[in-house]
Design an enzyme around this catalytic site. Structure first.
Site, short mmCIF file in Angstrom:
data_model
loop_
_atom_site.label_atom_id
_atom_site.label_comp_id
_atom_site.label_asym_id
_atom_site.label_seq_id
_atom_site.Cartn_x
_atom_site.Cartn_y
_atom_site.Cartn_z
N SER A 112 -39.98 36.03 35.22
CA SER A 112 -40.86 36.63 36.22
C SER A 112 -40.17 36.82 37.56
CB SER A 112 -42.08 35.73 36.47
OG SER A 112 -42.97 35.80 35.42
N HIS A 155 -42.94 41.99 34.72
CA HIS A 155 -42.00 42.10 33.59
C HIS A 155 -41.97 43.57 33.18
CE1 HIS A 155 -41.68 37.76 32.19
NE2 HIS A 155 -42.62 37.69 33.10
N HIS A 168 -44.29 35.91 25.50
CA HIS A 168 -44.83 34.56 25.72
C HIS A 168 -45.84 34.20 24.63
CE1 HIS A 168 -43.71 36.16 29.70
NE2 HIS A 168 -43.40 34.92 30.00
N TYR A 177 -48.58 32.77 25.19
CA TYR A 177 -49.95 33.03 25.69
C TYR A 177 -50.38 34.49 25.53
CZ TYR A 177 -47.60 34.49 30.05
OH TYR A 177 -46.79 35.09 30.97
N GLU A 178 -49.42 35.38 25.24
CA GLU A 178 -49.80 36.77 24.98
C GLU A 178 -50.34 36.93 23.55
OE1 GLU A 178 -46.88 39.79 26.93
OE2 GLU A 178 -45.76 37.94 26.66
N ALA A 184 -39.56 31.49 35.73
CA ALA A 184 -40.26 31.00 36.91
C ALA A 184 -40.97 29.72 36.49
CB ALA A 184 -41.28 32.03 37.39
N MET A 231 -44.09 28.27 31.12
CA MET A 231 -44.75 28.73 29.89
C MET A 231 -43.81 29.54 28.99
SD MET A 231 -48.23 30.01 31.74
CE MET A 231 -49.03 29.00 33.02
N SER A 232 -42.52 29.25 29.05
CA SER A 232 -41.57 30.07 28.27
C SER A 232 -40.33 29.26 27.91
CB SER A 232 -41.17 31.29 29.12
OG SER A 232 -40.39 30.90 30.22
N ASN A 247 -43.25 27.60 43.05
CA ASN A 247 -44.37 26.92 43.72
C ASN A 247 -44.34 25.44 43.34
OD1 ASN A 247 -45.29 28.31 40.99
ND2 ASN A 247 -46.50 26.45 41.21
N HIS A 292 -50.31 34.19 40.35
CA HIS A 292 -49.16 34.90 39.77
C HIS A 292 -48.48 35.77 40.83
CE1 HIS A 292 -46.56 36.59 36.77
NE2 HIS A 292 -46.97 37.81 37.02
N1 HPA Z 1 -46.99 26.22 36.06
C1 HPA Z 1 -46.62 26.87 34.92
N2 HPA Z 1 -45.91 27.97 34.91
C2 HPA Z 1 -45.48 28.45 36.10
C3 HPA Z 1 -45.81 27.83 37.32
C4 HPA Z 1 -46.62 26.66 37.29
O1 HPA Z 1 -46.95 26.05 38.32
N3 HPA Z 1 -45.24 28.57 38.30
C5 HPA Z 1 -44.57 29.58 37.68
N4 HPA Z 1 -44.72 29.52 36.36
#
Ligand code: HPA
Length: 277
Positions: free
Chosen positions: A27, A58, A80, A82-83, A110, A207-208, A231, A243
């Site tokens: 990302s 993306h 991903h 989650y998709e 990310a 998540m990847s 973050n 996001h």
């Molecule tokens: N959690 C999960 N996935 C992420 C985060 C997060 O805080 N930030 C960027 N991808």
């Protein structure tokens, strides 16, 4: 694996050079692929077996080209869990790149910072991972050539990590290191989950990445992983997660990320292919 045969036949026809390195750009980090020289760009929608990318930030295209003299295959956007993709499909690009001859995977993502010492915008060298996705891309019948029980004692290559550390030092790029913990998503974590992850030994959550790394290691491909800490994970800081902030942090870090990646590729270019492999 009929689709894999079709994927490879298509890529063999479209690509002129053997890739040495597969780059998976997470990302906000996809911009690096725009800088590749003599680039061939192929939208995922045109590649047999590749589903289109659905995540904002993306692009959903494969870019083959050269950076610092190294032939790269770059994914601008990944698939991903989650998709809704089946786990084995997440690593299709890794299988394809390995079959085309790539022996090194540089994977980026990310991630949220679980380690309270991390700051938004930090680059984290992934030292190891924890798979809490509840899935594994190798579940199912063994694909010919794969081991049934692949070794995961050094998922992130020691030699490549040393190169990344050296480049970061030389180019004065702040590079923290830590353990990446993968969840399925797509909801961000709760503060209680993040406290648990910290106790489990995680420094970052995302998540990847883990499915791709598992398949790369099963195929004997060396892996270097870098997370952009976009973050503080939930509860580590007081602000809610979005996001949009993740994508913005990617844009802010792009310059440092590119400098790190170019330095690493320069080092790889100096190594003979046998050492790369
Ligand atoms: N959690 C999960 N996935 C992420 C985060 C997060 O805080 N930030 C960027 N991808």
């Amino acid at each position: 694996m009929r689709s894999m045969t079709e994927t490879l036949a298509f890529l063999h026809e479209r690509l002129t050079e053997r890739p040495r390195v597969l780059l998976i750009l997470g990302s906000g980090l996809g911009g690096f692929a725009d800088e590749l020289e003599d680039a061939v760009r192929i939208p995922y929608a045109e590649i047999p077996g590749f589903p289109p990318s659905t995540v904002e930030g993306h692009k959903g295209q494969l870019v083959a080209g050269r950076a610092e003299g190294v032939e790269c295959l770059a994914l601008q956007g990944r698939f991903h869990l989650y998709e809704g993709h089946p786990p084995e499909r997440l690593a299709l690009p890794v299988r394809a790149a390995a079959a085309l001859g790539a022996r090194t995977l540089i994977v980026t993502n990310a991630a949220g910072g679980v380690n309270p010492a991390f700051r938004a915008g930090d680059l984290m060298l992934i030292e190891d991972h924890i798979n809490l996705m509840g899935r594994n891309p190798l579940i199912g019948p063994v694909i010919p050539g794969d081991p049934r029980f692949p070794d995961m004692s050094e998922p992130y290559d020691r030699g490549l990590r040393a190169i990344a550390e050296r480049v970061a030092l030389e180019r004065r790029i702040r590079l923290v290191r830590g353990v990446y913990l993968a969840v399925a998503g797509p909801s961000y974590e709760t503060p209680a989950e993040v406290r648990m992850f910290r106790r489990l030994g995680a420094d970052a959550v995302g998540m990847s990445t883990v499915p791709e790394v598992i398949v790369a290691r099963a195929l004997g491909v060396r892996v270097l992983g870098v997370s952009l800490i976009t973050n503080a994970a939930a509860g580590v800081a007081a602000t809610p997660l979005s996001h949009a902030d993740v994508v913005a942090a990617g844009a802010e870090a792009a310059g440092r990320f590119t400098a790190l990646l170019r330095g690493i590729l320069t080092e790889l270019q100096r190594l003979p292919d046998v050492e790369l492999a």
